[in-house]
Design an enzyme around this catalytic site. Structure first.
Site, PDB file in Angstrom:
ATOM      1  N   THR A 587      -1.180  87.514 -37.640  1.00 51.38           N
ATOM      2  CA  THR A 587      -0.069  88.039 -37.234  1.00 51.38           C
ATOM      3  C   THR A 587      -0.162  88.881 -35.914  1.00 51.38           C
ATOM      4  O   THR A 587       1.180  89.560 -35.679  1.00 51.38           O
ATOM      5  CB  THR A 587       0.505  89.023 -38.814  1.00 51.38           C
ATOM      6  OG1 THR A 587      -0.579  89.904 -38.915  1.00 51.38           O
ATOM      7  CG2 THR A 587       0.869  88.112 -39.777  1.00 51.38           C
ATOM      8  N   ASP A 588      -1.211  89.393 -35.333  1.00 55.61           N
ATOM      9  CA  ASP A 588      -1.442  89.966 -34.467  1.00 55.61           C
ATOM     10  C   ASP A 588      -0.754  89.287 -33.145  1.00 55.61           C
ATOM     11  O   ASP A 588      -0.471  89.803 -32.042  1.00 55.61           O
ATOM     12  CB  ASP A 588      -2.816  90.271 -33.944  1.00 55.61           C
ATOM     13  CG  ASP A 588      -3.415  91.411 -34.897  1.00 55.61           C
ATOM     14  OD1 ASP A 588      -2.538  91.940 -35.729  1.00 55.61           O
ATOM     15  OD2 ASP A 588      -4.651  91.455 -34.653  1.00 55.61           O
ATOM     16  N   PHE A 589      -0.421  88.048 -33.439  1.00 54.92           N
ATOM     17  CA  PHE A 589       0.270  87.366 -32.499  1.00 54.92           C
ATOM     18  C   PHE A 589       1.835  86.860 -32.700  1.00 54.92           C
ATOM     19  O   PHE A 589       2.382  86.096 -31.677  1.00 54.92           O
ATOM     20  CB  PHE A 589      -0.720  86.271 -32.013  1.00 54.92           C
ATOM     21  CG  PHE A 589      -2.053  86.406 -31.792  1.00 54.92           C
ATOM     22  CD1 PHE A 589      -2.304  87.152 -30.718  1.00 54.92           C
ATOM     23  CD2 PHE A 589      -2.870  86.376 -32.753  1.00 54.92           C
ATOM     24  CE1 PHE A 589      -3.856  87.538 -30.155  1.00 54.92           C
ATOM     25  CE2 PHE A 589      -4.306  86.917 -32.529  1.00 54.92           C
ATOM     26  CZ  PHE A 589      -4.658  87.519 -31.497  1.00 54.92           C
TER      27      PHE A 589
END
Length: 815
Positions: A587-589
């Site tokens: 989810t960091d991307f």
């Protein structure tokens, strides 16, 4: 009204680009979906409403990606339809398309034609590989794009072929990226008065999901451990017989645990040991041990391997009989790295999402809500996807608007300095999401000061790959890649003087980005409410895992935990095994793409109104957007999605097949009868198989896959992929990080950018996924060394004297 109120968008996108228009509609734009007579492609994609004929109104995929749009029908192949589009484009702000490159030019509707009639128009093209280059017109599917971008090869169990996620993701990454870049281009138009052409490569969007993997080849000359040729290597064991798995079985599913990280990993183990002891599951002699420094104590001999193994096994047994909701509460209360692997059913019962009123009801259906909360120009998700041609009556009335929302600059021509030239940003973010959002503004010309701590270094400075494999705070490619184009300042914010400098920096800034645990900035006296009293035009973005409010606001973690809580791990894996989840901190991307879109929209709103605002970006709520079709499958049909291996409802055959070479694979995805015939021709398959329909192929999936395994086994993956593409079949070798540097399409786009770093030296860094026709934008400098620009920031920007700077340094305020 949303920050894009008054912006008109013509959305011609196929399924691979639908999300772009949806994001713009969420932010308040008027999005007019231009559908062909047979209806938009996304209307025919599953899942569908159970119990209904699969007509053009029953697709839940369409319901997800077309929310907030208006539908009109035009046949662009006719002269009347083409002229109608030209008329609409004369007064539009944005046009989105995702056809094969050259399609609109052949219809007399290309960028050159449309921009000659409306120089302010921003035309965005979303394609698998970009508008030109050796693969520009190659057939592709999400699976093969994820293979070409390197993501597919990093996922899955080592004893089986690599695996995609349970819902195609390349199109969503490209759509969200396109939306963010469109809003950046609208900001640039405020400076130049001109539109431009945006060329979005889905492959390049996927490369940006690889976390730190692209840094391994230039830093240490190899691929990441446990991936590529090493993917079947036995896992590292700290002591014989001890493994620290990421995925743990619990009473009602799975949780993700992070025990290995220094500090937080030890705290997580300690919390579970103590809780298990209270429940009688952990023996007294184990509960008496302090496990917080377990790694150091194991290395020094203070902690025995036998006691550590006993603790891990006792905790595993305890977790196995504990419900995931209880484990999630433990994570919040003890600040442990534990995350429930939520299913779509779990999401609907999540207490944090309910407390934040995330879910929204539209026409009797429950949908995911806004991807971010904007305090002054909130996102609206109240309109359902339109019926085909529902707004055809608008075709006669959609003409010049009486009043344009923005006047913008008088067209100037020339090469612009970047959309955010002159914008000043104070970046207090760390790790992944926040720094990437600030980088997204910095790479387009903003002056961004990245504030860090030397006493509590950013996690990315502690994680490789490091230059030549030698660890050091200034040797991490990971940190340098995520913070390009920024100035670096290291402050000790625990000291009053450090907070005073931070406040002076904020007073200088137009924008603040921060990613601390909620409440931290308030303790520093730097929260939005305090700052806005003196700085009402300030735009501030706060991002964390679960949002700024609610019972789990204090939950901390990384994108691995984010993927679990957002329901994305639960859909990725094999049906007969525990889910494996996507690669890395997934989810960091996702969150940065939504974060840049929200921030750029708020900056545009500020330019037009002078009004600042606060943006609350929950990384989980953003991540859920990428699984929305499956969420709707649950809320409408009651169906809970799980891992499906290589199977896909979008085509057959669809899989990843071993080829010649060590751990080499090719991805193949057939989505039409014509592609099936192309596959049969390429592999010289004769007989009745050539006539099999999609339904017949699905019924014979196992048989077809066995034939493909045999056909692929002795072939070179790159040669085979090229041959299949030449036959019209979506196929691509499963690329490794090392392969990306030799990839002819990425090389054609000049994706990797070589920059000089004070410690690392000259090194390639990831460039932009989108090419902007009017500006040479992208990473301009490598991420800074710790505190590298202290004198420049304090002296040249903030006006401190040399003596004052030395006083701060002597007092330990500058680190």
């Amino acid at each position: 009204m949303g920050p894009l109120e008054g912006v008109r968008v013509l959305d011609l996108a196929t399924a691979r680009g639908e999300l772009a228009g949806r994001v713009l509609a969420d932010l308040g734009a008027e999005v007019i979906k231009i559908e062909p007579p047979e209806g938009a492609e996304a209307r025919r994609l599953p899942p569908f409403v159970d119990g209904r004929d699969r007509d053009l109104e029953s697709s839940l995929f369409w319901a997800a990606v077309a929310r907030g749009k208006q539908s009109v029908t035009l046949d662009l192949a006719t002269s009347e339809g083409a002229e109608q589009l030209r008329r609409l484009a004369r007064d539009a702000d944005v046009l989105i398309e995702s056809f094969t490159p050259g399609t609109l030019d052949e219809l007399g509707l290309g960028y050159g034609e449309l921009s000659s009639r409306n120089p302010r128009l921003v035309v965005t093209s979303i394609t698998p590989y970009g508008q030109d280059g050796p693969l520009a017109r190659a057939p592709a599917a999400d699976l093969t794009i994820e293979a070409a971008g390197g993501l597919l090869g990093l996922q899955g169990d080592g004893d089986r072929p690599p695996i995609p996620m349970g819902l195609p993701q390349a199109s969503f990454h490209a759509g969200a990226q396109a939306a963010a870049d469109i809003i950046i281009a609208l900001n640039e138009r405020e400076l130049s008065g001109l539109g431009q052409h945006l060329d979005v490569s889905m492959q390049a969007c996927v490369v940006w999901v690889l976390m730190n993997a692209t840094g391994f080849p230039p830093m240490v000359g190899r691929n990441p451990p446990g991936t590529s040729e090493y993917r079947n290597d036995p896992p590292n064991e700290l002591v014989p017989g001890l493994r620290l798995p990421r995925m743990w079985a619990c009473a009602d599913g799975h949780v993700v645990l992070g025990l290995y990280l220094p500090g937080t990993g030890g705290r997580t183990l300690q919390s579970l040991v103590q809780w298990g002891h209270e429940e009688g599951a952990v023996p007294d002699h184990i509960a008496a041990i302090d496990f917080i420094p377990w790694r150091d104590d194991l290395a020094s001999g203070k902690l025995s391997a036998e006691d550590l193994i006993a603790a891990i096994r006792a905790v595993q047994d305890f977790v196995a009989v504990t419900p995931k909701a209880a484990l999630q509460r433990c994570a919040v209360e003890t600040k442990s790295l534990i995350a429930a692997v939520n299913t779509t059913a779990d999401l609907l019962g999540d207490r944090q999402l309910h407390a934040r009123e995330f879910w929204t009801e539209i026409d009797g259906r429950t949908y995911p809500g806004a991807f971010a909360k904007l305090s002054k120009s909130p996102i609206s998700v109240s309109q359902p996807a339109p019926r085909q041609g529902e707004h055809n009556h608008l075709l006669d009335s959609l003409g010049p608007r009486a009043k344009r929302r923005e006047a913008g600059a008088t067209p100037t021509g020339g090469t612009p300095p970047g959309a955010f030239a002159g914008l000043k940003v104070a970046d207090f973010a760390w790790v992944g999401v926040g720094p990437l959002i600030a980088k997204g503004i910095a790479d387009h010309g903003a002056t961004v000061v990245h504030v860090e701590s030397g006493t509590r270094p950013d996690v990315l400075r502690l994680i490789g790959p490091f230059k030549d494999g030698e660890a050091g705070l200034n040797r991490s490619h990971f940190q340098a890649n995520f913070n390009t184009s920024k100035l670096g300042l290291a402050l000790n914010l625990s000291k009053q003087e450090g907070r005073e400098i931070a406040r002076r920096l904020i007073d200088w800034a137009d924008v603040v980005v921060e990613s601390f645990t909620p409440g931290t900035m308030q303790r520093f006296g730097l929260d939005y409410e305090t700052l806005a009293r003196d700085h009402p035009d300030l735009v501030m973005l706060s991002t964390c895992m679960r949002g700024q409010t609610g019972p789990e606001a204090g939950y901390s973690g990384f994108g691995n935990q984010g993927a679990a809580l957002a329901g994305l791990i639960a859909i990725t894996g094999w049906p007969d095994r525990a889910p494996v989840g996507p690669w890395g901190a997934y989810t960091d991307f996702i969150a940065p793409r939504y974060g840049v879109a929200a921030l750029a929209a708020a900056i545009l709103h500020r330019k037009r109104t002078g009004e600042g605002q606060h943006i609350d970006l929950s990384q989980i709520e953003a991540g859920i957007q990428f699984g929305e079709p499956l969420v709707l499958d649950y809320t409408v049909n009651g169906r809970v999605a799980g891992p499906i291996g290589h199977d896909s409802p979008y085509g057959c055959p669809h899989g990843v097949f071993a080829t010649a070479g060590e751990e080499r694979y090719v991805a193949i995805a057939v989505q039409s009868d014509a592609q099936w015939l192309g596959l049969c021709d390429a592999l010289d398959w004769r007989g009745e198989a050539r006539e099999w329909s999609q339904g017949e192929r699905e019924a014979r999936r196992a048989e077809i896959h066995e034939r493909l395994k045999k056909a692929c086994a002795a072939q070179d993956c790159f040669v085979l992929g090229e041959g299949l593409r030449d036959a019209g079949v979506p196929a691509h070798a499963v690329a490794r990080p090392t392969d990306l540097y030799d990839d002819p399409q990425l090389a054609h786009r000049e994706f990797f950018v070589t920059l000089e770093h004070g410690t690392i030296g000259a090194s390639p860094f990831d460039g932009l996924a989108t090419r902007f026709s009017r500006a040479k934008v992208g990473p301009m400098s490598a991420g800074p060394r710790l505190g590298e620009h202290a004198e420049q920031v304090l002296g040249d920007i903030l006006g401190f004297s040399d003596a004052e700077i030395e006083t701060y340094r002597a007092a330990g305020v500058l680190e």
